[in-house]
Design a protein around this motif. Structure first.
Motif, PDB file in Angstrom:
ATOM      1  N   LYS A 139      55.278  12.089  30.066  1.00  0.00           N
ATOM      2  CA  LYS A 139      55.635  12.263  31.470  1.00  0.00           C
ATOM      3  C   LYS A 139      54.993  13.534  32.021  1.00  0.00           C
ATOM      4  N   LEU A 140      54.970  14.604  31.250  1.00  0.00           N
ATOM      5  CA  LEU A 140      54.423  15.882  31.738  1.00  0.00           C
ATOM      6  C   LEU A 140      52.925  15.763  31.983  1.00  0.00           C
ATOM      7  N   ASP A 141      52.252  14.917  31.160  1.00  0.00           N
ATOM      8  CA  ASP A 141      50.819  14.701  31.381  1.00  0.00           C
ATOM      9  C   ASP A 141      50.593  14.182  32.788  1.00  0.00           C
ATOM     10  N   VAL A 142      51.390  13.182  33.134  1.00  0.00           N
ATOM     11  CA  VAL A 142      51.205  12.509  34.425  1.00  0.00           C
ATOM     12  C   VAL A 142      51.517  13.469  35.567  1.00  0.00           C
ATOM     13  N   LEU A 143      52.614  14.195  35.419  1.00  0.00           N
ATOM     14  CA  LEU A 143      53.000  15.180  36.455  1.00  0.00           C
ATOM     15  C   LEU A 143      51.904  16.218  36.626  1.00  0.00           C
ATOM     16  N   SER A 144      51.429  16.746  35.492  1.00  0.00           N
ATOM     17  CA  SER A 144      50.427  17.823  35.530  1.00  0.00           C
ATOM     18  C   SER A 144      49.135  17.330  36.179  1.00  0.00           C
ATOM     19  N   ASP A 145      48.765  16.102  35.863  1.00  0.00           N
ATOM     20  CA  ASP A 145      47.540  15.551  36.448  1.00  0.00           C
ATOM     21  C   ASP A 145      47.709  15.386  37.959  1.00  0.00           C
ATOM     22  N   ASP A 146      48.877  14.875  38.350  1.00  0.00           N
ATOM     23  CA  ASP A 146      49.111  14.648  39.789  1.00  0.00           C
ATOM     24  C   ASP A 146      49.088  15.957  40.581  1.00  0.00           C
ATOM     25  N   ILE A 147      49.774  16.983  40.051  1.00  0.00           N
ATOM     26  CA  ILE A 147      49.829  18.251  40.814  1.00  0.00           C
ATOM     27  C   ILE A 147      48.430  18.834  40.951  1.00  0.00           C
ATOM     28  N   MET A 148      47.617  18.678  39.897  1.00  0.00           N
ATOM     29  CA  MET A 148      46.264  19.269  39.960  1.00  0.00           C
ATOM     30  C   MET A 148      45.404  18.532  40.978  1.00  0.00           C
ATOM     31  N   VAL A 149      45.436  17.201  40.932  1.00  0.00           N
ATOM     32  CA  VAL A 149      44.610  16.439  41.873  1.00  0.00           C
ATOM     33  C   VAL A 149      45.043  16.739  43.308  1.00  0.00           C
ATOM     34  N   ASN A 150      46.353  16.741  43.544  1.00  0.00           N
ATOM     35  CA  ASN A 150      46.837  16.978  44.914  1.00  0.00           C
ATOM     36  C   ASN A 150      46.490  18.382  45.404  1.00  0.00           C
ATOM     37  N   ALA A 151      46.720  19.395  44.548  1.00  0.00           N
ATOM     38  CA  ALA A 151      46.479  20.785  44.991  1.00  0.00           C
ATOM     39  C   ALA A 151      44.983  21.038  45.190  1.00  0.00           C
ATOM     40  N   LEU A 152      44.155  20.487  44.307  1.00  0.00           N
ATOM     41  CA  LEU A 152      42.708  20.711  44.425  1.00  0.00           C
ATOM     42  C   LEU A 152      42.152  19.979  45.644  1.00  0.00           C
ATOM     43  N   ARG A 153      42.647  18.762  45.895  1.00  0.00           N
ATOM     44  CA  ARG A 153      42.194  18.011  47.088  1.00  0.00           C
ATOM     45  C   ARG A 153      42.613  18.782  48.340  1.00  0.00           C
ATOM     46  N   ALA A 154      43.869  19.251  48.351  1.00  0.00           N
ATOM     47  CA  ALA A 154      44.402  19.938  49.550  1.00  0.00           C
ATOM     48  C   ALA A 154      43.709  21.273  49.788  1.00  0.00           C
ATOM     49  N   SER A 155      43.084  21.830  48.737  1.00  0.00           N
ATOM     50  CA  SER A 155      42.446  23.160  48.921  1.00  0.00           C
ATOM     51  C   SER A 155      41.265  23.063  49.891  1.00  0.00           C
ATOM     52  N   GLY A 156      40.687  21.848  50.005  1.00  0.00           N
ATOM     53  CA  GLY A 156      39.522  21.689  50.887  1.00  0.00           C
ATOM     54  C   GLY A 156      38.270  22.347  50.332  1.00  0.00           C
ATOM     55  N   LYS A 157      38.308  22.772  49.063  1.00  0.00           N
ATOM     56  CA  LYS A 157      37.168  23.474  48.425  1.00  0.00           C
ATOM     57  C   LYS A 157      36.443  22.622  47.407  1.00  0.00           C
ATOM     58  N   CYS A 158      36.913  21.380  47.203  1.00  0.00           N
ATOM     59  CA  CYS A 158      36.351  20.561  46.120  1.00  0.00           C
ATOM     60  C   CYS A 158      35.595  19.348  46.643  1.00  0.00           C
ATOM     61  N   ALA A 159      34.577  18.952  45.844  1.00  0.00           N
ATOM     62  CA  ALA A 159      33.803  17.758  46.182  1.00  0.00           C
ATOM     63  C   ALA A 159      34.052  16.655  45.151  1.00  0.00           C
ATOM     64  N   VAL A 160      34.137  17.059  43.874  1.00  0.00           N
ATOM     65  CA  VAL A 160      34.339  16.080  42.799  1.00  0.00           C
ATOM     66  C   VAL A 160      35.351  16.653  41.815  1.00  0.00           C
ATOM     67  N   LEU A 161      36.264  15.797  41.343  1.00  0.00           N
ATOM     68  CA  LEU A 161      37.236  16.204  40.314  1.00  0.00           C
ATOM     69  C   LEU A 161      37.088  15.292  39.110  1.00  0.00           C
ATOM     70  N   VAL A 162      37.199  15.861  37.912  1.00  0.00           N
ATOM     71  CA  VAL A 162      37.241  15.056  36.684  1.00  0.00           C
ATOM     72  C   VAL A 162      38.471  15.490  35.898  1.00  0.00           C
ATOM     73  N   SER A 163      39.310  14.500  35.570  1.00  0.00           N
ATOM     74  CA  SER A 163      40.524  14.792  34.795  1.00  0.00           C
ATOM     75  C   SER A 163      40.480  14.024  33.476  1.00  0.00           C
ATOM     76  N   GLU A 164      40.965  14.636  32.410  1.00  0.00           N
ATOM     77  CA  GLU A 164      41.040  13.968  31.119  1.00  0.00           C
ATOM     78  C   GLU A 164      41.896  12.721  31.243  1.00  0.00           C
ATOM     79  N   GLU A 165      42.809  12.722  32.222  1.00  0.00           N
ATOM     80  CA  GLU A 165      43.758  11.617  32.360  1.00  0.00           C
ATOM     81  C   GLU A 165      43.233  10.474  33.207  1.00  0.00           C
ATOM     82  N   ARG A 166      42.025  10.622  33.782  1.00  0.00           N
ATOM     83  CA  ARG A 166      41.551   9.568  34.697  1.00  0.00           C
ATOM     84  C   ARG A 166      40.181   9.079  34.272  1.00  0.00           C
TER      85      ARG A 166
END
Ligand code: P6P
Length: 339
Positions: A74-101
Motif C-alpha cells: 500500500k505504501l508503494d502506491v501512496l508514495s508513487d501517487d504523491i510523487m507524480v501529483n507533486a511533481l506534475r503540480a510543480s510545473g517544472k517537469c516534462a517527463v516522469l519515470v517511476s519504478e512503479e509505472r
C-alpha cells in the motif's frame, strides 16, 4: 539541564540549495530550487506515512502487482501517487519515470517544465513490514531541447543528470542531495517541517572496512567477484572486512557514504543484468558516489557512462570507497578471473 537556545540561523535545504544556485549566477532561474521544494514535500508525506504505517494499517499488500511483477505494498502506491501529483503540480517537469509505472509520464503542455525526474518512490519496500529503513531515490535531467518531452529526454547517460538524491526513512528522515557541487545531508525537523543541513559536504572515506553484498547469491557470482570477496575475507595480512547487508539499497548506500567500504549488487549467472535498475537506482547513487569522492562501476564500465536503452533496464552495480572499488576492479581486469 538548561536546553541550548534554538538556533535562529537555520540552514534549510531550500536556503542551502538557493545559495549554491545563486553562486551559478544568471544560469540559475530558481526552477531547480522549486522542483526540489516539491520533492521535499513528497519526502515529508512519505516519512509521515511510513512512520504511521503500522498504526493506520498501511503495511501489507495493495493487492496489485507493479510492472516489475512484484507485489505492491500500500505504501508503494501512496508514495508513487504523491510523487507524480507533486511533481506534475510543480510545473517544472516534462517527463516522469517511476519504478512503479510501466510507461513514462509525459506532462501535458500547460503544466510542462524543463526537468525530467526518474524515481523509485519507495525502494526496499519488501522490508517495510519488518520496520527496516526504506527510501525514495530520484535523479533529475534537463530536457534535451527547449519544450521537448519524450522518452529520449530520460534515456540520457547518467553523467547528464543535473541533480540526484535519496530520502531515507528511519529513526529520522534524511535527505541526501547533490546538485553537482558536492553532496549534502539534511535531516527533517518534523516540528518545523523543514529539512535542516546536518551533514555538509559528505566525503566517502577513501577506504573502509565493510563489504555489503548479498552473499546468498555467491554460487551465481562471476569469478572476479568471488575472488575479490575472498581477498577481503581471508586477507594475506591485516584483519578481514566486516559484512553488513540490510537489503535496502538506500540504507546500505547511506552507511557506505558515511562509514566507507563497498556496496555491490553484481550481475551474476542467475540475474544476467543484475537486479538494481539503472535509471532510478544505480544512476542517482552513482552520481552521489562520484560527487562524494567515491567510484561507481558495473565491474566493466563507469555506471554514469551507460546510455540507457529502456527506462526499466537493470545493471550490475558496485559503489563506495575509491580504494575498495578499485581493488575489486583489479580482479575484473585480471585475465586469470575472466569466466
Ligand atoms: P536482495 C530492494 O528490493 C532492492 O531493490 C534494493 O533496495 C536492495 O538493495 C536489493 O533490492 C536487495 O535485493 O536480492 O539482496 O534481496
Amino acid at each position: 539541564i538548561e536546553e541550548a537556545p534554538p538556533s535562529t540561523d537555520l540552514i534549510t535545504l531550500t536556503r542551502h540549495v538557493l545559495g549554491d544556485q545563486l553562486r551559478l549566477g544568471s544560469a540559475a532561474t530558481g526552477d531547480l530550487t522549486l522542483l526540489l521544494t516539491a520533492i521535499q514535500v513528497t519526502s515529508k508525506f512519505i516519512a509521515t506515512n511510513v512512520r504511521r504505517a503500522r498504526l493506520i494499517n498501511l503495511v501489507g499488500l495493495a493487492g496489485e502487482q507493479n510492472v516489475q511483477g512484484e507485489d505492491q505494498k500500500k505504501l508503494d502506491v501512496l508514495s508513487d501517487d504523491i510523487m507524480v501529483n507533486a511533481l506534475r503540480a510543480s510545473g517544472k517537469c516534462a517527463v516522469l519515470v517511476s519504478e512503479e509505472r510501466e510507461n513514462a509520464i509525459i506532462i501535458e503542455e500547460k503544466n510542462r517544465g524543463k526537468y525530467c525526474v526518474v524515481f523509485d518512490p519507495l525502494d526496499g519496500s519488501s522490508n517495510i513490514d519488518a520496520g527496516v529503513n526504506v527510501g525514495t531515490i530520484f535523479g533529475i535531467y534537463q530536457v534535451l531541447n527547449d519544450g521537448s518531452a519524450s522518452l529520449e529526454d530520460v534515456l540520457q547517460q547518467g553523467s547528464k543528470m543535473v541533480a540526484a538524491g535519496y530520502t531515507m526513512y528511519g529513526s529520522s528522515a534524511n535527505l541526501i542531495l547533490s546538485t553537482g557541487q558536492g553532496v549534502n545531508g539534511y535531516t527533517l525537523d518534523a516540528a518545523l517541517g523543514e529539512f535542516i543541513l546536518t551533514h555538509p559536504d559528505i566525503q566517502i572515506p577513501p577506504r573502509g572496512k565493510i563489504y555489503s553484498f548479498n552473499e546468498g547469491n555467491s554460487m551465481f557470482f562471476h569469478e572476479p567477484v568471488n575472488a575479490y570477496l575472498h581477498s577481503i575475507k581471508y586477507p594475506a595480512s591485516g584483519k578481514p572486512y566486516s559484512a553488513r547487508y540490510i537489503g535496502s539499497m538506500v540504507a546500505d548506500v547511506h552507511r557506505t557514504f558515511l562509514y566507507g567500504g563497498i556496496f555491490g549488487y553484481p550481475d551474476d549467472k542467475k540475474s544476467k543484468s543484475g537486479k538494481l535498475r539503472l535509471l532510478y537506482e544505480a544512476f542517482p547513487m552513482a552520481f552521489l558516489t562520484e560527487q562524494a569522492g567515491g567510484v561507481a562501476t558495473t565491474g566493466k564500465q563507469r555506471i554514469l557512462d551507460i546510455v540507457p536503452k529502456n527506462i526499466h533496464e537493470r545493471c550490475s552495480c558496485f559503489l563506495g570507497s575509491k580504494d575498495d572499488v578499485n581493488d575489486l576492479l583489479k580482479f575484473y581486469n585480471d585475465p586469470k578471473y575472466a569466466d
